[in-house]
Scaffold this active site. Structure first.
Site, mmCIF file in Angstrom:
data_model
loop_
_atom_site.group_PDB
_atom_site.id
_atom_site.type_symbol
_atom_site.label_atom_id
_atom_site.label_comp_id
_atom_site.label_asym_id
_atom_site.label_seq_id
_atom_site.Cartn_x
_atom_site.Cartn_y
_atom_site.Cartn_z
ATOM 1 N N ARG A 69 -31.927 43.470 61.868
ATOM 2 C CA ARG A 69 -32.341 42.106 62.168
ATOM 3 C C ARG A 69 -33.845 41.963 62.401
ATOM 4 N NH1 ARG A 69 -27.270 42.433 63.682
ATOM 5 N NH2 ARG A 69 -28.021 44.444 64.324
ATOM 6 N N THR A 70 -34.361 42.790 63.313
ATOM 7 C CA THR A 70 -35.742 42.578 63.750
ATOM 8 C C THR A 70 -36.718 42.777 62.603
ATOM 9 O OG1 THR A 70 -35.072 43.306 65.937
ATOM 10 C CG2 THR A 70 -37.430 43.214 65.513
ATOM 11 N N ARG A 119 -42.182 48.882 66.155
ATOM 12 C CA ARG A 119 -41.014 49.318 66.939
ATOM 13 C C ARG A 119 -41.118 50.820 67.075
ATOM 14 N NH1 ARG A 119 -34.735 47.807 66.441
ATOM 15 N NH2 ARG A 119 -35.593 46.019 67.525
ATOM 16 N N HIS A 147 -38.706 44.071 74.615
ATOM 17 C CA HIS A 147 -38.451 43.583 73.256
ATOM 18 C C HIS A 147 -38.734 42.078 73.330
ATOM 19 C CE1 HIS A 147 -36.830 42.932 69.387
ATOM 20 N NE2 HIS A 147 -35.649 43.482 69.507
HETATM 21 C C1 NCD Z 1 -31.714 45.521 70.052
HETATM 22 C C2 NCD Z 1 -32.767 46.588 70.067
HETATM 23 O O1 NCD Z 1 -32.971 47.303 69.108
HETATM 24 O O2 NCD Z 1 -33.398 46.666 71.098
HETATM 25 N N1 NCD Z 1 -31.368 45.032 68.823
HETATM 26 C C3 NCD Z 1 -32.138 44.046 68.286
HETATM 27 O O3 NCD Z 1 -33.336 44.154 68.178
HETATM 28 N N2 NCD Z 1 -31.502 42.929 67.910
HETATM 29 C C4 NCD Z 1 -30.556 45.832 70.884
HETATM 30 C C5 NCD Z 1 -29.729 47.023 70.571
HETATM 31 O O4 NCD Z 1 -30.061 47.844 69.741
HETATM 32 O O5 NCD Z 1 -28.691 47.134 71.223
#
Ligand code: NCD
Length: 319
Positions: A69-70, A119, A147
């Protein structure tokens, strides 16, 4: 030319070059990002889903951890603003040959990058880059720390679905100890005036979290009936070294959402999850896909939030 601009608010000027976390953002700054996202949301409903706001700018996505997603959301957000986007994944890169994060990032910057979205499994990695690079740095998740765009998209989703954030009672359930999503959510929610209750077994809910202005409850059934929003976090299996709960089955019996448990909540409770979902662990499929679920709204809203953040940090009025 599209007349896309941040909302007219003469009393406020955005001055930040980076988005490293929500900790040092004021409520006004958070609200300004949400308002800017609102003005960008409409772009995604057009047949030509693009504005020239960042034409000629270059955004680099540096992902040292897995992401669906991100990463896609930041990529699409940059593309919708007409920026060029570079993709970097640690897997298959020179990181495998021993290159340091600082060297990797400085080499990528030398190609003329204006903003770096990072990230990284190490908390503080985006802050280190902000000290060594000239580009704007956006934190897309650093270890167990923050985040920020997830926190922003979650409060934005609550604002859109419930009409506001102040005074709402929000439960954040699950693996609080290892969750950067929990930290950024608590920060954003508290700054915007929501009440936050964190819920989970003592092994996954550190007592120190109370210092962030939330209360702790170890029983979901005890608080569920009071909540306007319940945000179900994924168990971070990859970050848990020892067994912090007896079994996944027992965890989901006490802390998972199913239709029966949801039946004891307010009828219009908003069910959220940052994704990826472990179906059957944090919640059953009927709940994840049911009418109370805002999970796909979160993803849609995330795009507008990331457009807003990329747009704002790329402005010239910087501190
Ligand atoms: C999260 C993350 O990677 O911090 N996911 C995200 O970015 N939507 C949460 C997760 O991995 O549980």
């Amino acid at each position: 030319m599209d007349p896309i601009a941040p909302p007219a608010d003469d009393a406020f000027t955005w001055t930040r070059k980076h988005l490293l976390g929500l900790d040092d953002l004021s409520a006004d700054e958070i609200t300004y990002i949400l308002d800017t996202a609102e003005s960008f949301r409409e772009v995604s409903t057009r047949s030509i889903k693009k504005v020239p706001a960042l034409r000629g700018k270059v955004v680099a996505n540096l992902f040292f951890e897995d992401s669906t997603r991100t990463r896609m959301s930041f990529t699409l957000a940059a593309q919708r603003l007409s920026a060029d986007v570079l993709q970097f994944s640690a897997a298959g890169s020179s990181v495998k040959k021993g290159e340091t994060l600082r060297d990797t990032a400085r080499n990528i910057e030398a190609m003329g990058v204006d903003a770096v979205v990072i990230r990284h499994p190490q908390s503080g990695a985006p802050h280190m880059l902000a000290r060594h690079l000239n580009a704007s740095i956006i934190n897309a998740g650093d270890g167990q720390h923050e985040h920020p765009t997830q926190g922003l998209l979650d409060v934005y989703t609550i604002r859109r679905r419930l009409g506001g954030v102040a005074g709402r009672k929000v439960g954040i359930v699950g693996d609080i100890a290892h969750s950067r999503v929990a930290r950024s959510n608590i920060l954003a929610l508290r700054k915007l005036g929501a009440e936050v209750i964190v819920v989970g077994p003592p092994t996954l809910v550190p007592k120190a979290i109370e210092s962030m202005g939330c209360t702790i409850c170890h029983s979901l059934d005890e608080v569920l009936g009071e909540l306007d929003v319940v945000n179900m976090l994924r168990i971070q299996f990859e970050r848990i070294s020892s067994s912090l709960f007896p079994s996944v089955r027992e965890y989901s019996q006490r802390y998972g959402l199913n239709a029966q448990r949801l039946g004891r909540a307010k009828p219009d409770i908003l069910v959220m999850h940052p994704g990826p979902i472990n179906r059957g662990v944090e919640m059953t499929s009927d709940v994840a896909d049911g009418p109370n679920s805002a999970i796909l709204n979160q993803v849609t809203n995330g795009l507008a939030i990331r457009m807003a953040v990329l747009f704002l940090v790329n402005q010239e009025h910087r501190s």
